[in-house]
Design an enzyme around this catalytic site. Structure first.
Site, PDB file in Angstrom:
ATOM      1  N   GLU A   1     -36.966  47.414  59.726  1.00 35.27           N
ATOM      2  CA  GLU A   1     -37.160  48.606  60.545  1.00 35.27           C
ATOM      3  C   GLU A   1     -36.520  48.348  61.901  1.00 35.27           C
ATOM      4  O   GLU A   1     -36.557  47.226  62.412  1.00 35.27           O
ATOM      5  CB  GLU A   1     -38.655  48.891  60.742  1.00 35.27           C
ATOM      6  CG  GLU A   1     -38.877  50.027  61.741  1.00 35.27           C
ATOM      7  CD  GLU A   1     -40.304  50.541  61.797  1.00 35.27           C
ATOM      8  OE1 GLU A   1     -41.222  49.786  61.448  1.00 35.27           O
ATOM      9  OE2 GLU A   1     -40.474  51.698  62.211  1.00 35.27           O
TER      10      GLU A   1
ATOM     11  N   CYS B   1     -42.505  53.438  60.731  1.00 36.14           N
ATOM     12  CA  CYS B   1     -42.673  54.679  61.479  1.00 36.14           C
ATOM     13  C   CYS B   1     -41.335  55.331  61.823  1.00 36.14           C
ATOM     14  O   CYS B   1     -41.259  56.551  61.956  1.00 36.14           O
ATOM     15  CB  CYS B   1     -43.471  54.419  62.743  1.00 36.14           C
ATOM     16  SG  CYS B   1     -45.190  54.071  62.372  1.00 36.14           S
TER      17      CYS B   1
ATOM     18  N   ASN C   1     -44.668  57.387  54.727  1.00 37.10           N
ATOM     19  CA  ASN C   1     -45.063  56.103  55.300  1.00 37.10           C
ATOM     20  C   ASN C   1     -46.375  56.273  56.049  1.00 37.10           C
ATOM     21  O   ASN C   1     -46.418  56.994  57.044  1.00 37.10           O
ATOM     22  CB  ASN C   1     -43.997  55.613  56.281  1.00 37.10           C
ATOM     23  CG  ASN C   1     -44.398  54.316  56.971  1.00 37.10           C
ATOM     24  OD1 ASN C   1     -44.546  53.289  56.325  1.00 37.10           O
ATOM     25  ND2 ASN C   1     -44.609  54.387  58.274  1.00 37.10           N
ATOM     26  N   GLU C   2     -47.416  55.658  55.550  1.00 34.68           N
ATOM     27  CA  GLU C   2     -48.704  55.649  56.263  1.00 34.68           C
ATOM     28  C   GLU C   2     -49.138  57.054  56.673  1.00 34.68           C
ATOM     29  O   GLU C   2     -49.731  57.237  57.744  1.00 34.68           O
ATOM     30  CB  GLU C   2     -48.626  54.787  57.525  1.00 34.68           C
ATOM     31  CG  GLU C   2     -48.324  53.339  57.257  1.00 34.68           C
ATOM     32  CD  GLU C   2     -48.528  52.452  58.481  1.00 34.68           C
ATOM     33  OE1 GLU C   2     -48.694  52.989  59.595  1.00 34.68           O
ATOM     34  OE2 GLU C   2     -48.551  51.219  58.298  1.00 34.68           O
TER      35      GLU C   2
HETATM   36  O1  AHR Z   1     -44.204  47.267  60.981  1.00 34.82           O
HETATM   37  C1  AHR Z   1     -44.490  47.956  62.149  1.00 34.82           C
HETATM   38  C2  AHR Z   1     -45.150  49.295  61.904  1.00 34.82           C
HETATM   39  O2  AHR Z   1     -46.382  49.116  61.295  1.00 34.82           O
HETATM   40  C3  AHR Z   1     -44.440  50.220  60.968  1.00 34.82           C
HETATM   41  O3  AHR Z   1     -43.486  50.979  61.608  1.00 34.82           O
HETATM   42  C4  AHR Z   1     -45.520  51.112  60.469  1.00 34.82           C
HETATM   43  O4  AHR Z   1     -45.268  51.580  59.184  1.00 34.82           O
HETATM   44  C5  AHR Z   1     -46.747  50.255  60.584  1.00 34.82           C
HETATM   45  O5  AHR Z   1     -47.757  50.894  61.257  1.00 34.82           O
END
Ligand code: AHR
Length: 763
Positions: free
Chosen positions: A30, A223, A346-347
Site C-alpha cells: 500500500e 485504505c 477493504n474493511e
Molecule cells: O495497513 C495499514 C492500514 O490498516 C490499511 O490501509 C487498512 O486497510 C488497515 O486499517
C-alpha cells in the site's frame, strides 16, 4: 546438573496430509509511509509536475520540494494536461532564473550512473530559449542544454551521467538572461531500476520484496484502495499510460500520489517476481473512517463503475482483439497478466449501502468472469459486527474468499494459533489480508511465526496471507510497525521480514499432521498490584468522586495532554474503580482515559473516551508492553460539560472486566481462556521434492531439545536447519535487524531449539 527437557515431534506420515493453497504466502503493498513516491517508485524528483497542494498536506503547494531563484511564477491557464494543472514559468528578464529540486530528502546519485531525464517545456511563439539541466552534487555537476523553441508543450528526453556519488544531489533547470521557458514536468529516473524497467522501481527495495518469494502481491491498499471520499477513490484507469497524464490525488495518509507507480507497473512487478496479482478495488464505497460516514457511488453511476471493474479484468487478461487487452499491448505488454483474483472492498462497514453495491459488482463480475475468484471483506478487526456481518454476507452470496484483518498484540497471536482449526471448510476461503503484532521485536516476529504455523496447518481453508504494511520510509511514517524500513540509501528488513521469508521460501504443497509430546508450557506472570491513573489528550478534564475500591482520591483536574497517577493501589485480583469525569473545554477531537492495572511494569488497561478523533469508546490493553484493543470500539463522542459516571469492575485477575457508563454495562471483556501457545509446530511436504520441512517456534525463555520421529517410530534424518533467535525484546523499527536466520549444525534426529527462536529444519 539439570538436563534440557526433550519434546518429541511425531510426523504422522501414516495420516492423510492436507493440501495447502499454492498461493498462501504473499505481500501487501500500500502507498502508506511513502511506500510509492519517494519509495518503491524510482522517480528521484519530488513534485515533478508541480501538482502538490494543501489537499495533500497542510502548507504544500506547486513549488513544494523546489527551490527557486530569479523570477519564477506558477501558471495554470494552458497546462500540460488536465491532470498536471500547474506549470512553472522561468523568466530570465532580470538575469538567470532557476528552480532546483531536492528530491525526497535529497537525490541519491551514483558517480557514473545513468539517469533518464524527461522535461515537458515550451516557449513563446517564434522564440527560442536554452534550458540548462544540471545534476548537482558537492563533488561536481553534470549539465546538458535543451533548445526549447516550440510554443506548444514538447517532450524533451536526455540521458545524464552522475557526476559523483551523493545522497543529497539536486536537479536544476535554468534559463539564461533574457529568455523565458514554461516547464510542466521534470523527471529524473535511474536507468538501473529493478530489471531495468522504464518508469520502474527502485532496485534494492524491489529486490527485498522479491527475496521474500511471495506467491501473490496485493495492491494498491488498504485504505488507499477506497480513499477518503468518492473523489479520492482509487480509479485504476487514471493510473496507466504516460506518467504526466495520470490522475494524481491526495493520499489519505497525508501526502501526494503521483500514480507514477500505477496498475501497469503493479502487474509488471508481480510478473517479474512470480507473484500472482491481487488488486483490491473499492466496492463502490469509500473508507468508513470518513468523518460523517462512508460515501458511496450513486446508484445511477453504479453501472459505469462496474464497467470499470470489468475493464480491469479485460486489461489484465483480455485478448489483443479487445479494447483493454489492446491497450495493455500498446503499453508494452501484449501477453496477458494472468489475473486470477479480484478483491472488492477493504474493511468496509457492512451496512445496506455497502451490501447493495458489493452485490451488484460481485454478480456482474461472476457472470462475466466466472474464472476470477472474488475476495470480499470482513471489516477491520478479527471480531465484532463488521466481521460477523461480512462473513454472513459473503456466505449468503457465495463469495470465494473473505479478507480478515488483525493488528493485535503478540499475546493475541500466540492465543490464536488454532483460530482456523475449526473454520467451516464448505464456505468461502480465508484471506488473512493484513496482520501484524504491533512491534518489530523478536517476540513480535515469533508471535507472527506461531500464528503462521496455524495458517499453514490450515492451508486448505486459508488461501492467502499477507503481513501489513510492507514498506516504511524513515522520517515519513504514518504506521509503525512495518515489514521493511528504508531511507534513500538503505533497506532495513525487520525481524518480522525474516519470518515471512522463512515461510515463503520453504512453502509446501501439503501440511503433514504432527503430534507434539511434552511441549514447554507458558504461564503469564500474575500482576500483584493494581494502580490507577488518568490521562487527557487535548482536553481539560475534571475527575471527581474518584475511588479505587474503598480508597477515596482527591479530585483530579487535567490540562490538555496531562497525566496523573493517583497515590492509591490495591490487589490486582479484584477491584472497582469509580469516577465522575467532566470535560471542561478543549479540542473537539480530543480524548481522555482511565488507566489501571500494573501500570508501567506489566499488563495494564485503558478505557478511552473519544479515541479515533473523538469517534469511539475503546477498551485498550497493553500486554508485555504492546498496546492492543481489547474489545470492538463503540461509537462515542465526548461532550463538553456533561458528567460521565464511570465504573470499572475488574475480577478474576483481569480476566473479567465490566465497563459501566452512567450505571449501565456498555462493554464487557471476558477472557476467552485461550492458552498462549508459545511452542508451536507445523510440518509441510513439497510434492515437487522429497523435502519435508519442520517449523518450530519456541517463544519460551528456555532452550528445548526436540526429537523428530515418524509415525512408525523411525528417527528422522535431519539434513539442515536455520534458526532466528536472540533476546525477546531485541529489534526495533528503523534499525538493522539485530539477528538474521543462521544455519545450525544438525545430525541425526535431534536438535536443540534456543529460547526465543524460530527454527526451520529439513528432514
Ligand atoms: O495497513 C495499514 C492500514 O490498516 C490499511 O490501509 C487498512 O486497510 C488497515 O486499517
Amino acid at each position: 546438573m539439570t538436563s534440557t527437557p526433550v519434546t518429541t515431534l511425531t510426523i504422522r506420515d501414516d495420516l492423510p496430509a492436507r493440501a495447502i493453497s499454492p498461493d498462501l504466502w504473499g505481500v501487501f503493498f500500500e502507498d502508506i509511509n511513502h511506500a510509492a513516491d519517494g519509495g518503491l517508485y524510482a522517480e528521484l524528483v519530488q513534485n515533478r509536475s508541480f501538482a502538490y497542494s494543501h489537499a495533500d498536506h497542510h502548507g504544500w503547494g506547486p513549488l513544494t520540494a523546489w527551490r527557486r531563484h530569479g523570477r519564477v511564477e506558477i501558471h495554470h491557464t494552458t497546462p500540460l494536461s488536465d491532470r498536471s494543472p500547474n506549470y512553472v514559468r522561468l523568466f530570465g528578464d532580470h538575469g538567470p532564473a532557476w528552480i532546483a529540486n531536492d528530491g525526497f530528502d535529497g537525490i541519491l546519485i551514483e558517480a557514473g550512473g545513468d539517469y533518464d531525464v524527461t522535461v515537458f517545456a515550451r516557449t513563446g511563439e517564434g522564440a527560442s530559449a536554452r534550458l540548462t539541466l544540471s545534476l548537482e552534487t558537492t563533488g561536481g555537476a553534470t549539465q546538458c542544454s535543451l533548445v526549447v523553441d516550440q510554443p506548444q508543450w514538447t517532450r524533451y528526453r536526455t540521458r545524464m551521467t552522475g557526476p559523483a556519488s551523493a545522497a543529497d544531489a539536486a536537479f536544476r533547470l535554468e534559463v539564461a538572461n533574457g529568455e523565458t521557458v514554461d516547464v510542466g514536468y521534470a523527471s529524473v529516473m535511474p536507468v538501473d531500476t529493478f530489471r531495468r524497467t522504464p518508469n520502474g522501481l527502485r532496485s534494492d527495495l524491489a529486490q527485498a520484496i522479491a527475496d521474500i518469494r511471495p506467491r501473490f502481491a496485493r495492491f494498491p491498499g488498504g485504505c488507499v484502495a477506497h480513499g477518503l471520499g468518492l473523489d479520492n477513490l482509487y480509479r485504476w484507469k487514471g493510473t496507466i499510460g504516460d506518467p504526466h497524464e495520470r490522475h494524481q490525488d491526495f493520499n489519505l495518509w497525508g501526502y501526494h500520489q503521483s500514480m507514477g507507480l500505477g496498475y501497469f507497473e503493479y502487474f509488471l512487478f508481480c510478473e517479474q517476481i512470480g507473484a500472482t496479482p491481487l488488486p483490491i478495488l473499492a466496492a463502490g464505497v469509500c473508507c468508513q473512517n470518513l468523518v460523517g460516514g462512508p460515501d458511496a457511488v450513486p446508484l445511477d453511476q453504479l453501472d459505469a463503475y462496474i464497467q470499470d471493474v470489468l475493464d480491469l479484468v479485460e486489461f489484465a487478461n483480455g485478448g489483443l482483439d479487445t479494447p483493454w487487452g489492446s491497450r495493455r499491448a500498446e503499453l508494452g505488454h501484449p501477453a496477458p497478466f494472468g489475473l486470477r483474483y479480484l478483491g472488492l472492498g477493504n474493511e468496509d462497514k457492512i451496512d445496506a449501502t455497502f451490501r447493495n453495491r458489493f452485490e451488484a459488482i460481485f454478480r456482474r463480475v461472476r457472470e462475466a468472469h466466472p474464472e476470477i475468484e472474488v475476495v470480499g471483506t470482513a471489516g477491520p478487526s478479527p471480531f465484532g459486527s463488521d466481521y460477523d456481518n461480512g462473513w454472513e454476507f459473503a456466505r449468503e452470496l457465495g463469495v470465494d474468499v473473505v479478507d480478515e484483518h488483525m493488528y493485535k498484540s503478540p499475546k493475541w497471536f500466540f492465543e490464536n494459533t488454532g483460530r482456523y482449526d475449526s473454520y467451516d471448510r464448505s464456505g468461502p476461503h480465508v484471506y488473512v489480508g493484513e496482520y501484524g503484532s504491533w512491534g518489530n521485536r523478536l517476540l513480535n516476529a515469533l508471535a507472527e511465526a506461531a500464528f503462521m504455523t496455524g495458517l499453514e496447518r490450515n492451508g486448505d481453508v486459508v488461501r492467502l496471507a499477507s503481513y501489513a504494511p510492507l514498506l516504511a520510509k524513515k522520517g515519513h511514517t504514518q504506521w509503525v510497525p512495518d515489514l521493511i524500513y528504508f531511507d534513500n540509501e538503505r533497506v532495513l528488513p525487520s525481524l518480522n521480514y525474516f519470518v515471512q521469508q522463512l515461510f515463503a521460501r520453504t512453502a509446501g504443497t501439503a501440511s503433514v499432521q504432527v503430534e507434539v509430546d511434552s511441549p514447554p508450557g507458558y504461564t503469564r506472570p500474575a500482576q500483584g498490584t493494581a494502580r490507577l491513573a488518568f490521562q487527557s489528550s487535548g482536553l481539560d478534564v475534571r475527575f471527581e468522586n474518584v475511588a479505587l475500591d474503598d480508597h477515596q482520591v482527591d479530585d483530579v483536574i487535567l490540562s490538555p495532554d496531562g497525566r496523573f497517577e493517583t497515590p492509591t493501589s490495591t490487589s490486582a485480583d479484584e477491584y472497582t474503580i469509580r469516577a465522575t469525569a467532566t470535560v471542561l473545554s478543549g479540542d473537539a477531537e480530543g480524548n481522555f482515559a482511565v488507566q489501571f492495572g500494573a501500570l508501567g511494569s506489566g499488563d495494564s488497561f485503558e478505557w478511552n473516551f473519544g479515541s479515533w478523533r473523538n469517534r469511539s469508546l475503546t477498551a485498550f490493553v497493553s500486554w508485555d508492553g504492546f498496546r492492543d484493543e481489547l474489545l470492538e470500539p463503540r461509537p462515542f463522542r465526548t461532550e463538553i460539560g456533561r458528567p460521565y459516571e464511570i465504573e470499572i469492575r475488574v475480577s478474576d485477575r483481569g480476566h473479567d472486566i465490566e465497563y459501566r457508563l452512567d450505571g449501565e454495562v456498555v462493554q464487557h471483556f471476558r477472557d476467552a481462556g485461550l492458552a498462549e501457545n508459545r511452542f508451536s509446530v507445523s510440518v509441510v511436504a513439497d510434492s515437487a521434492t522429497p523435502r519435508t520441512t519442520v517449523r518450530i517456534v519456541n517463544a519460551t525463555d528456555a532452550p528445548r531439545k526436540v526429537a523428530i520421529v515418524n509415525a512408525s517410530g523411525r528417527r528422522a534424518d535431519l539434513t539442515g536447519a536455520v534458526t532466528l533467535s536472540g533476546e525477546w525484546d531485541a529489534g526495533d523499527a528503523f534499525e538493522p535487524a539485530p539477528c538474521q536466520p543462521q544455519p545450525v549444525e544438525v545430525a541425526g534426529s535431534e536438535l536443540t531449539v534456543p529460547a526465543f527462536s524460530f527454527t526451520v529444519a529439513d528432514v
